[in-house]
Scaffold this motif. Structure first.
Motif, short mmCIF file in Angstrom:
data_model
loop_
_atom_site.label_atom_id
_atom_site.label_comp_id
_atom_site.label_asym_id
_atom_site.label_seq_id
_atom_site.Cartn_x
_atom_site.Cartn_y
_atom_site.Cartn_z
N ARG A 9 0.86 -1.19 0.00
CA ARG A 9 0.00 0.00 0.00
C ARG A 9 0.90 1.23 0.00
O ARG A 9 1.77 1.36 0.86
N PRO A 10 0.68 2.15 -0.94
CA PRO A 10 1.54 3.34 -0.98
C PRO A 10 1.35 4.21 0.26
O PRO A 10 0.26 4.32 0.81
N VAL A 11 2.43 4.81 0.69
CA VAL A 11 2.41 5.69 1.85
C VAL A 11 1.82 7.04 1.47
O VAL A 11 1.08 7.64 2.24
N LEU A 12 2.14 7.51 0.27
CA LEU A 12 1.65 8.79 -0.23
C LEU A 12 1.09 8.62 -1.63
O LEU A 12 1.61 7.82 -2.42
N LEU A 13 0.04 9.37 -1.92
CA LEU A 13 -0.59 9.33 -3.24
C LEU A 13 -0.39 10.66 -3.96
O LEU A 13 -0.38 11.72 -3.33
N THR A 14 -0.29 10.60 -5.27
CA THR A 14 -0.28 11.83 -6.06
C THR A 14 -1.70 12.37 -6.09
O THR A 14 -2.67 11.67 -5.74
N ALA A 15 -1.85 13.60 -6.56
CA ALA A 15 -3.19 14.19 -6.69
C ALA A 15 -4.05 13.36 -7.64
O ALA A 15 -5.23 13.14 -7.38
N GLU A 16 -3.45 12.88 -8.72
CA GLU A 16 -4.18 12.07 -9.68
C GLU A 16 -4.67 10.76 -9.05
O GLU A 16 -5.81 10.34 -9.26
N THR A 39 -6.23 17.26 3.62
CA THR A 39 -4.87 17.73 3.89
C THR A 39 -3.86 17.03 2.97
O THR A 39 -4.10 15.93 2.49
N SER A 40 -2.75 17.71 2.76
CA SER A 40 -1.69 17.16 1.93
C SER A 40 -0.36 17.66 2.45
O SER A 40 -0.30 18.54 3.31
N ILE A 41 0.70 17.07 1.93
CA ILE A 41 2.04 17.56 2.23
C ILE A 41 2.68 17.96 0.92
O ILE A 41 2.31 17.47 -0.14
N LYS A 42 3.62 18.86 1.01
CA LYS A 42 4.31 19.33 -0.18
C LYS A 42 5.73 18.77 -0.18
O LYS A 42 6.45 18.89 0.80
N ILE A 43 6.10 18.15 -1.28
CA ILE A 43 7.45 17.64 -1.47
C ILE A 43 7.96 18.31 -2.74
O ILE A 43 7.47 18.01 -3.84
N GLY A 44 8.87 19.23 -2.57
CA GLY A 44 9.32 20.02 -3.72
C GLY A 44 8.14 20.84 -4.24
O GLY A 44 7.52 21.58 -3.50
N ARG A 48 1.33 15.65 -2.10
CA ARG A 48 1.08 14.23 -1.84
C ARG A 48 0.05 14.12 -0.74
O ARG A 48 0.04 14.90 0.22
N ILE A 49 -0.82 13.12 -0.87
CA ILE A 49 -1.92 12.92 0.07
C ILE A 49 -1.76 11.55 0.71
O ILE A 49 -1.53 10.55 0.01
N PRO A 51 -3.17 8.18 2.34
CA PRO A 51 -4.43 7.43 2.28
C PRO A 51 -5.27 7.60 3.55
O PRO A 51 -6.50 7.67 3.48
N ALA A 52 -4.61 7.73 4.70
CA ALA A 52 -5.34 7.93 5.96
C ALA A 52 -6.11 9.24 5.95
O ALA A 52 -7.21 9.33 6.51
N ASP A 53 -5.57 10.28 5.31
CA ASP A 53 -6.27 11.56 5.21
C ASP A 53 -7.50 11.45 4.31
O ASP A 53 -8.53 12.09 4.55
N ILE A 54 -7.39 10.64 3.27
CA ILE A 54 -8.55 10.41 2.40
C ILE A 54 -9.64 9.67 3.17
O ILE A 54 -10.81 10.03 3.11
N GLU A 55 -9.25 8.65 3.92
CA GLU A 55 -10.22 7.90 4.72
C GLU A 55 -10.88 8.79 5.77
O GLU A 55 -12.09 8.70 6.00
N ALA A 56 -10.11 9.68 6.40
CA ALA A 56 -10.68 10.59 7.39
C ALA A 56 -11.67 11.55 6.73
O ALA A 56 -12.73 11.84 7.31
N TYR A 57 -11.34 12.03 5.54
CA TYR A 57 -12.25 12.91 4.81
C TYR A 57 -13.57 12.18 4.51
O TYR A 57 -14.65 12.74 4.71
N ILE A 58 -13.47 10.94 4.07
CA ILE A 58 -14.67 10.15 3.76
C ILE A 58 -15.51 9.96 5.01
O ILE A 58 -16.74 10.11 4.97
N GLU A 59 -14.87 9.67 6.14
CA GLU A 59 -15.60 9.50 7.39
C GLU A 59 -16.32 10.79 7.81
O GLU A 59 -17.46 10.75 8.27
N ARG A 60 -15.64 11.93 7.66
CA ARG A 60 -16.28 13.21 7.99
C ARG A 60 -17.49 13.47 7.11
O ARG A 60 -18.54 13.94 7.57
#
Length: 66
Positions: A9-16, A39-44, A48-49, A51-60
């Motif tokens: 399972r990827p740790v970070l996802l691209t926007a796409e 929420t996201s983090i910026k690398i350069g 990157r998002i 997966p836990a943040d996506i799941e939290a968004y869905i739960e909200r």
């Protein structure tokens, strides 16, 4: 012992990838990021998002719809 690639399972996802996961357009995803709904983090220069943040968004969203 190595895990099959499909089991990793990827740790970070691209926007796409995150947009695909949510089944929304990329511009809608960036709007959610701008509004701090997701929420996201910026690398350069990339965002990157987690997966836990996506799941939290869905739960909200599910909780507010109930």
């Amino acid at each position: 012992m190595t895990m099959p690639a499909a089991a990793i399972r990827p740790v970070l996802l691209t926007a796409e990838e995150a947009a695909k996961m949510l089944r929304i357009g990329r511009s809608t995803l960036y709007q959610l990021l701008a509004e701090k709904e997701l929420t996201s983090i910026k690398i350069g220069r990339s965002r990157r998002i987690r997966p836990a943040d996506i799941e939290a968004y869905i739960e909200r969203q599910a909780a507010s719809a109930a």
